[in-house]
Design an enzyme around this catalytic site. Sequence first.
Site, PDB file in Angstrom:
ATOM      1  N   ASP A   1       0.678  -1.215  -0.155  1.00 45.57           N
ATOM      2  CA  ASP A   1       0.104  -0.162  -0.068  1.00 45.57           C
ATOM      3  C   ASP A   1       0.762   1.274   0.086  1.00 45.57           C
ATOM      4  O   ASP A   1       1.857   1.304   0.550  1.00 45.57           O
ATOM      5  CB  ASP A   1      -0.957  -0.027   1.300  1.00 45.57           C
ATOM      6  CG  ASP A   1      -2.078   0.924   1.237  1.00 45.57           C
ATOM      7  OD1 ASP A   1      -3.067   0.629   0.606  1.00 45.57           O
ATOM      8  OD2 ASP A   1      -1.846   2.205   1.669  1.00 45.57           O
TER       9      ASP A   1
ATOM     10  N   ASN B   1      -2.171  12.987  -3.100  1.00 45.49           N
ATOM     11  CA  ASN B   1      -2.955  13.318  -4.147  1.00 45.49           C
ATOM     12  C   ASN B   1      -3.642  14.851  -3.932  1.00 45.49           C
ATOM     13  O   ASN B   1      -3.770  15.631  -4.875  1.00 45.49           O
ATOM     14  CB  ASN B   1      -4.221  12.559  -4.602  1.00 45.49           C
ATOM     15  CG  ASN B   1      -4.368  11.248  -5.256  1.00 45.49           C
ATOM     16  OD1 ASN B   1      -3.322  11.359  -6.308  1.00 45.49           O
ATOM     17  ND2 ASN B   1      -4.741  10.084  -4.979  1.00 45.49           N
TER      18      ASN B   1
ATOM     19  N   ASP C   1      -1.426   9.459 -10.523  1.00 50.66           N
ATOM     20  CA  ASP C   1      -1.555   8.334 -11.354  1.00 50.66           C
ATOM     21  C   ASP C   1       0.096   8.027 -11.756  1.00 50.66           C
ATOM     22  O   ASP C   1       0.170   6.981 -11.951  1.00 50.66           O
ATOM     23  CB  ASP C   1      -2.242   8.994 -12.429  1.00 50.66           C
ATOM     24  CG  ASP C   1      -3.743   8.996 -12.415  1.00 50.66           C
ATOM     25  OD1 ASP C   1      -4.230   8.438 -11.290  1.00 50.66           O
ATOM     26  OD2 ASP C   1      -4.540   9.606 -13.224  1.00 50.66           O
TER      27      ASP C   1
ATOM     28  N   GLU D   1      -5.016   2.260  -4.139  1.00 51.85           N
ATOM     29  CA  GLU D   1      -3.236   2.631  -4.075  1.00 51.85           C
ATOM     30  C   GLU D   1      -2.648   1.112  -3.410  1.00 51.85           C
ATOM     31  O   GLU D   1      -1.658   0.937  -3.047  1.00 51.85           O
ATOM     32  CB  GLU D   1      -3.047   3.766  -3.308  1.00 51.85           C
ATOM     33  CG  GLU D   1      -3.355   3.535  -1.735  1.00 51.85           C
ATOM     34  CD  GLU D   1      -4.781   3.968  -1.494  1.00 51.85           C
ATOM     35  OE1 GLU D   1      -4.904   4.366  -0.185  1.00 51.85           O
ATOM     36  OE2 GLU D   1      -5.508   4.110  -2.333  1.00 51.85           O
TER      37      GLU D   1
END
Length: 351
Positions: A221, A229, A238, A264
């Site tokens: 993770d 983000n 991304d 993620e």
Amino acid sequence: MPTERKFPPSKLSTLEKGQEIKLPVEFIQELSSALSLQEVLDSVSQWIHKLFDAERASITLQNGHDFLKLYSISGNKAIPLDYDVPIADTFVGRVFSKRTLTVCDDLEQSHELDCQLLSQYGLKTCMDAPLISGDICLGTLNVAHNQTNYYTELHALKLQCLANWIALNIRLHLQVKELKYLASTDHLTGAPNRRAFTTAIIQSIREFHEQGKLFFIGLMDIDHFKALNDRYGHNAGDYVLRKVVKVTEDLVGNLGHISRIGGEEFAIILNQSCEQEAVKLFKAIKDALANTVINYDGEEIYFTVSIGVTHIAQGDDTPESLLKRSDKALYNAKSMGRNRVNTFTTTRLLN
């Protein structure tokens, strides 16, 4: 100049009236029962070899912008299987580009690469037809003989008709293959998706119980991904996701594979029999990602990952138990500081 005859569709249409093509029932049945594209191509090349009394029959399909790849051959191996034939400056490349069946009646007179190779192996003439389906040319269907001026106009008509029919079959197989790829691939990173991961882990569990093949699974993770983000934007996020896949794939190599199973979150199946070596590789992945610097929109982005690891055991008959253990190990890695690899079988953190 080499002796050539060209048969564009308009010319072939004038030969069609009253003509019939007879095919062996075995050919039709074999083609209809083919389960893969390669089976289709092999069946076609073998039967075309027989139907045209050829010394060699072959099929090329487009491979990128500049090449045609030989996917199937029956008979003379003048140009070997898997050979990438340049589209430029070759006879087969001209047939593909112009979408026009062409006969070279005397290969010795041609200066093109593929014709020279055929001639060196005793072949005297060749006839190549474009594999056209709708508005797409997929490749070529080719035959060659050891006599000059061997192929007639009726040979040309027959080969092009067969090429048109076979092109439809090939295109359907390619479309099915593409659909399978889309159904099993994460569109953003190109990694296998959760569906493909489930299929893979079930297969790995089966192989463990049947063949004793040990494997490890790591749930990985990205730490504080939401904050990343929020700070840099989703496009940057991304980019990070794609980088995680690329770095991991390079390190794992042929020992396993990575799948994206959530936003993620990633799963890594590692075909390894030694726990020490497995954990060592998971640590290498974690360290490599921590040392990765992404230059994006004038800023340097750093990130880390946490990984929870477990291995297959005799009591694991379904993925659920493996995922539960590795998820617990991942939770512990995050709760104890992140940027860590933690195994379910020990409370010791491997930093």
